[in-house]
Design a protein around this motif. Structure first.
Motif, PDB file in Angstrom:
ATOM      1  N   LEU A 253       7.094  -7.914  -3.902  1.00 56.52           N
ATOM      2  CA  LEU A 253       6.935  -6.584  -3.786  1.00 56.52           C
ATOM      3  C   LEU A 253       6.674  -6.115  -2.497  1.00 56.52           C
ATOM      4  O   LEU A 253       7.015  -5.001  -1.818  1.00 56.52           O
ATOM      5  N   LEU A 254       5.747  -7.055  -1.479  1.00 55.32           N
ATOM      6  CA  LEU A 254       5.678  -6.472  -0.180  1.00 55.32           C
ATOM      7  C   LEU A 254       7.013  -6.677   0.558  1.00 55.32           C
ATOM      8  O   LEU A 254       6.926  -5.716   1.361  1.00 55.32           O
ATOM      9  N   GLN A 255       7.661  -7.396   0.370  1.00 56.18           N
ATOM     10  CA  GLN A 255       9.122  -7.421   1.155  1.00 56.18           C
ATOM     11  C   GLN A 255       9.799  -6.212   0.940  1.00 56.18           C
ATOM     12  O   GLN A 255      10.533  -5.684   1.761  1.00 56.18           O
ATOM     13  N   ALA A 256       9.793  -5.828  -0.435  1.00 56.38           N
ATOM     14  CA  ALA A 256      10.519  -4.559  -0.749  1.00 56.38           C
ATOM     15  C   ALA A 256      10.029  -3.305   0.152  1.00 56.38           C
ATOM     16  O   ALA A 256      10.852  -2.615   0.356  1.00 56.38           O
ATOM     17  N   LYS A 257       8.515  -3.240  -0.134  1.00 61.02           N
ATOM     18  CA  LYS A 257       8.106  -2.135   0.598  1.00 61.02           C
ATOM     19  C   LYS A 257       8.302  -2.129   1.763  1.00 61.02           C
ATOM     20  O   LYS A 257       8.711  -0.931   2.551  1.00 61.02           O
ATOM     21  N   LEU A 258       8.153  -3.187   2.499  1.00 58.94           N
ATOM     22  CA  LEU A 258       8.428  -3.315   3.976  1.00 58.94           C
ATOM     23  C   LEU A 258       9.909  -3.023   4.509  1.00 58.94           C
ATOM     24  O   LEU A 258      10.254  -2.077   5.303  1.00 58.94           O
ATOM     25  N   HIS A 259      10.765  -3.357   3.695  1.00 63.36           N
ATOM     26  CA  HIS A 259      12.146  -2.910   3.626  1.00 63.36           C
ATOM     27  C   HIS A 259      12.533  -1.473   3.507  1.00 63.36           C
ATOM     28  O   HIS A 259      13.192  -0.694   4.273  1.00 63.36           O
ATOM     29  N   ALA A 260      11.733  -0.876   2.628  1.00 63.71           N
ATOM     30  CA  ALA A 260      11.715   0.535   2.289  1.00 63.71           C
ATOM     31  C   ALA A 260      11.505   1.555   3.328  1.00 63.71           C
ATOM     32  O   ALA A 260      12.070   2.482   3.795  1.00 63.71           O
ATOM     33  N   VAL A 261      10.343   1.005   4.083  1.00 62.27           N
ATOM     34  CA  VAL A 261      10.057   1.511   5.326  1.00 62.27           C
ATOM     35  C   VAL A 261      10.804   1.528   6.383  1.00 62.27           C
ATOM     36  O   VAL A 261      11.241   2.323   7.145  1.00 62.27           O
ATOM     37  N   SER A 262      11.385   0.535   6.434  1.00 61.26           N
ATOM     38  CA  SER A 262      12.382  -0.032   7.714  1.00 61.26           C
ATOM     39  C   SER A 262      13.611   0.773   7.507  1.00 61.26           C
ATOM     40  O   SER A 262      14.020   1.466   8.483  1.00 61.26           O
ATOM     41  N   VAL A 263      14.087   0.793   6.339  1.00 59.47           N
ATOM     42  CA  VAL A 263      15.132   1.726   6.009  1.00 59.47           C
ATOM     43  C   VAL A 263      14.926   3.255   6.504  1.00 59.47           C
ATOM     44  O   VAL A 263      15.929   4.010   6.931  1.00 59.47           O
ATOM     45  N   ARG A 264      14.256   3.551   5.963  1.00 60.14           N
ATOM     46  CA  ARG A 264      13.349   5.119   6.158  1.00 60.14           C
ATOM     47  C   ARG A 264      13.358   5.327   7.586  1.00 60.14           C
ATOM     48  O   ARG A 264      13.890   6.381   8.173  1.00 60.14           O
ATOM     49  N   LEU A 265      12.656   4.604   8.362  1.00 58.85           N
ATOM     50  CA  LEU A 265      12.627   4.735   9.958  1.00 58.85           C
ATOM     51  C   LEU A 265      14.091   4.629  10.599  1.00 58.85           C
ATOM     52  O   LEU A 265      14.224   5.226  11.442  1.00 58.85           O
ATOM     53  N   SER A 266      14.931   3.698  10.245  1.00 55.87           N
ATOM     54  CA  SER A 266      16.174   3.544  10.909  1.00 55.87           C
ATOM     55  C   SER A 266      16.981   4.780  10.915  1.00 55.87           C
ATOM     56  O   SER A 266      17.913   4.882  11.594  1.00 55.87           O
ATOM     57  N   ASN A 267      17.126   5.423   9.740  1.00 55.72           N
ATOM     58  CA  ASN A 267      17.722   6.750   9.269  1.00 55.72           C
ATOM     59  C   ASN A 267      16.872   7.955   9.272  1.00 55.72           C
ATOM     60  O   ASN A 267      17.327   8.994   9.007  1.00 55.72           O
ATOM     61  N   PHE A 268      15.727   7.888  10.292  1.00 64.17           N
ATOM     62  CA  PHE A 268      14.803   9.057  10.149  1.00 64.17           C
ATOM     63  C   PHE A 268      15.377  10.258  10.726  1.00 64.17           C
ATOM     64  O   PHE A 268      15.941  10.328  12.090  1.00 64.17           O
ATOM     65  N   VAL A 269      15.358  11.433  10.279  1.00 64.82           N
ATOM     66  CA  VAL A 269      15.608  12.772  10.749  1.00 64.82           C
ATOM     67  C   VAL A 269      14.298  13.632  10.499  1.00 64.82           C
ATOM     68  O   VAL A 269      13.880  13.697   9.269  1.00 64.82           O
ATOM     69  N   LEU A 270      13.750  14.163  11.429  1.00 65.72           N
ATOM     70  CA  LEU A 270      12.471  14.770  11.468  1.00 65.72           C
ATOM     71  C   LEU A 270      12.578  16.149  10.690  1.00 65.72           C
ATOM     72  O   LEU A 270      13.101  16.977  11.111  1.00 65.72           O
ATOM     73  N   THR A 271      12.343  15.944   9.261  1.00 69.98           N
ATOM     74  CA  THR A 271      12.069  17.272   8.576  1.00 69.98           C
ATOM     75  C   THR A 271      10.732  16.820   7.643  1.00 69.98           C
ATOM     76  O   THR A 271      10.386  15.654   7.668  1.00 69.98           O
ATOM     77  N   LYS A 272      10.431  17.939   7.152  1.00 70.76           N
ATOM     78  CA  LYS A 272       9.077  18.101   6.352  1.00 70.76           C
ATOM     79  C   LYS A 272       9.426  17.040   5.035  1.00 70.76           C
ATOM     80  O   LYS A 272       8.228  16.204   5.022  1.00 70.76           O
TER      81      LYS A 272
END
Length: 50
Positions: free
Chosen positions: A7-26
């Motif tokens: 579960l921890l690995q999945a949550k860390l991966h989710a944050v990592s993916v979101r940060l790697s593709n981040f576009v600043l919108t609300k």
């Protein structure tokens, strides 16, 4: 414990993916905050109690 680590690995991966593709919108900022909250919740299980 193995399930908690997965579960921890999945949550860390989710944050990592979101940060790697981040576009600043609300919407993206809110989603990132949500992912971080979930990651912090998972991390609390591994934090020793005082």
């Amino acid at each position: 414990m193995d399930d908690e680590l997965k579960l921890l690995q999945a949550k860390l991966h989710a944050v990592s993916v979101r940060l790697s593709n981040f576009v600043l919108t609300k919407q993206n900022a809110q989603a990132l905050c949500n992912e971080y909250r979930q990651l912090l919740g998972a991390l609390q299980k591994f934090t020793p109690a005082k």
